[in-house]
Design a protein around this motif. Structure first.
Motif, PDB file in Angstrom:
ATOM      1  N   GLY A  48       0.811  -1.215   0.000  1.00  0.00           N
ATOM      2  CA  GLY A  48       0.000   0.000   0.000  1.00  0.00           C
ATOM      3  C   GLY A  48       0.843   1.263   0.000  1.00  0.00           C
ATOM      4  O   GLY A  48       0.567   2.206  -0.732  1.00  0.00           O
ATOM      5  N   GLY A  49       1.897   1.274   0.800  1.00  0.00           N
ATOM      6  CA  GLY A  49       2.785   2.431   0.843  1.00  0.00           C
ATOM      7  C   GLY A  49       3.496   2.647  -0.480  1.00  0.00           C
ATOM      8  O   GLY A  49       3.601   3.777  -0.963  1.00  0.00           O
ATOM      9  N   GLN A  50       3.970   1.565  -1.084  1.00  0.00           N
ATOM     10  CA  GLN A  50       4.650   1.685  -2.373  1.00  0.00           C
ATOM     11  C   GLN A  50       3.693   2.155  -3.464  1.00  0.00           C
ATOM     12  O   GLN A  50       4.034   3.018  -4.283  1.00  0.00           O
ATOM     13  CB  GLN A  50       5.286   0.355  -2.779  1.00  0.00           C
ATOM     14  CG  GLN A  50       6.549   0.038  -2.028  1.00  0.00           C
ATOM     15  CD  GLN A  50       7.303  -1.129  -2.639  1.00  0.00           C
ATOM     16  OE1 GLN A  50       7.206  -1.400  -3.836  1.00  0.00           O
ATOM     17  NE2 GLN A  50       8.068  -1.836  -1.814  1.00  0.00           N
ATOM     18  N   PHE A  51       2.471   1.612  -3.481  1.00  0.00           N
ATOM     19  CA  PHE A  51       1.524   1.978  -4.530  1.00  0.00           C
ATOM     20  C   PHE A  51       1.091   3.438  -4.397  1.00  0.00           C
ATOM     21  O   PHE A  51       1.066   4.172  -5.387  1.00  0.00           O
ATOM     22  CB  PHE A  51       0.322   1.038  -4.511  1.00  0.00           C
ATOM     23  CG  PHE A  51      -0.611   1.196  -5.680  1.00  0.00           C
ATOM     24  CD1 PHE A  51      -0.130   1.343  -6.971  1.00  0.00           C
ATOM     25  CD2 PHE A  51      -1.973   1.178  -5.492  1.00  0.00           C
ATOM     26  CE1 PHE A  51      -0.987   1.478  -8.062  1.00  0.00           C
ATOM     27  CE2 PHE A  51      -2.847   1.304  -6.569  1.00  0.00           C
ATOM     28  CZ  PHE A  51      -2.353   1.459  -7.849  1.00  0.00           C
ATOM     29  N   ARG A  52       0.780   3.867  -3.179  1.00  0.00           N
ATOM     30  CA  ARG A  52       0.399   5.265  -2.975  1.00  0.00           C
ATOM     31  C   ARG A  52       1.544   6.210  -3.369  1.00  0.00           C
ATOM     32  O   ARG A  52       1.324   7.246  -3.982  1.00  0.00           O
ATOM     33  CB  ARG A  52      -0.008   5.502  -1.525  1.00  0.00           C
ATOM     34  CG  ARG A  52      -1.392   4.991  -1.190  1.00  0.00           C
ATOM     35  CD  ARG A  52      -1.787   5.312   0.255  1.00  0.00           C
ATOM     36  NE  ARG A  52      -3.125   4.834   0.531  1.00  0.00           N
ATOM     37  CZ  ARG A  52      -3.404   3.601   0.981  1.00  0.00           C
ATOM     38  NH1 ARG A  52      -2.431   2.739   1.225  1.00  0.00           N
ATOM     39  NH2 ARG A  52      -4.652   3.247   1.197  1.00  0.00           N
ATOM     40  N   GLN A  53       2.780   5.842  -3.004  1.00  0.00           N
ATOM     41  CA  GLN A  53       3.923   6.688  -3.349  1.00  0.00           C
ATOM     42  C   GLN A  53       4.148   6.700  -4.857  1.00  0.00           C
ATOM     43  O   GLN A  53       4.433   7.747  -5.439  1.00  0.00           O
ATOM     44  CB  GLN A  53       5.191   6.225  -2.629  1.00  0.00           C
ATOM     45  CG  GLN A  53       6.389   7.133  -2.868  1.00  0.00           C
ATOM     46  CD  GLN A  53       6.177   8.532  -2.351  1.00  0.00           C
ATOM     47  OE1 GLN A  53       5.845   8.717  -1.184  1.00  0.00           O
ATOM     48  NE2 GLN A  53       6.356   9.539  -3.199  1.00  0.00           N
ATOM     49  N   ALA A  54       4.011   5.564  -5.513  1.00  0.00           N
ATOM     50  CA  ALA A  54       4.171   5.512  -6.971  1.00  0.00           C
ATOM     51  C   ALA A  54       3.140   6.411  -7.646  1.00  0.00           C
ATOM     52  O   ALA A  54       3.464   7.168  -8.574  1.00  0.00           O
ATOM     53  CB  ALA A  54       4.056   4.081  -7.473  1.00  0.00           C
ATOM     54  N   LEU A  55       1.889   6.370  -7.185  1.00  0.00           N
ATOM     55  CA  LEU A  55       0.853   7.229  -7.757  1.00  0.00           C
ATOM     56  C   LEU A  55       1.130   8.701  -7.462  1.00  0.00           C
ATOM     57  O   LEU A  55       0.895   9.569  -8.310  1.00  0.00           O
ATOM     58  CB  LEU A  55      -0.521   6.818  -7.233  1.00  0.00           C
ATOM     59  CG  LEU A  55      -1.042   5.483  -7.764  1.00  0.00           C
ATOM     60  CD1 LEU A  55      -2.264   5.040  -6.970  1.00  0.00           C
ATOM     61  CD2 LEU A  55      -1.344   5.548  -9.249  1.00  0.00           C
TER      62      LEU A  55
END
Length: 128
Positions: A48-55
């Protein structure tokens, strides 16, 4: 000018030979973004942290091009683990909303990512 390379000032440049994005023909083509923050720290072990940061990185790049994630017309999500698909959908709706009319086209691929600690990578095409 036929095309313009875009670099978001708040994001580190990759060691790989590519721009953060290219603006051409009224569109912005964003290169694949992983979940790094401005200090190149990856949210290790946390999808979740990686996906939110990527977005967030995609949105910052789009802003540097004069666009935004709200103008996305196509998103490609590369998942390291198929098991993260449902969480990806939930977070995706946080960003793009729950109205199907606001959703860009999307492809989701389970893929071996360039680093073993990458859980997700996102690329995007948006209206300039």
């Amino acid at each position: 000018m036929l095309k313009e390379s875009i670099y978001a000032p708040g994001l580190a440049r990759s060691k790989s030979p590519h721009a953060h994005a290219v603006k051409a023909a009224g569109l912005v083509f964003v290169s694949g973004c992983a979940g790094y923050d401005a200090q190149l720290q990856l949210a290790l072990g946390d999808f979740g942290g990686q996906f939110r940061q990527a977005l967030a990185n995609v949105n910052e790049i789009l802003a540097a091009a004069g666009s935004s994630i709200a103008k996305a017309v196509k998103v490609t999500v590369y998942l390291d683990r198929r098991a993260d698909f449902e969480e990806m959908n939930a977070i995706y709706k946080e960003i793009f909303g729950t109205d199907p009319q606001s959703w860009p086209a999307r492809t989701t691929v389970e893929a071996r990512l360039p680093r073993k600690d990458f859980l997700v990578e996102v690329e995007c095409v948006a209206i300039a």
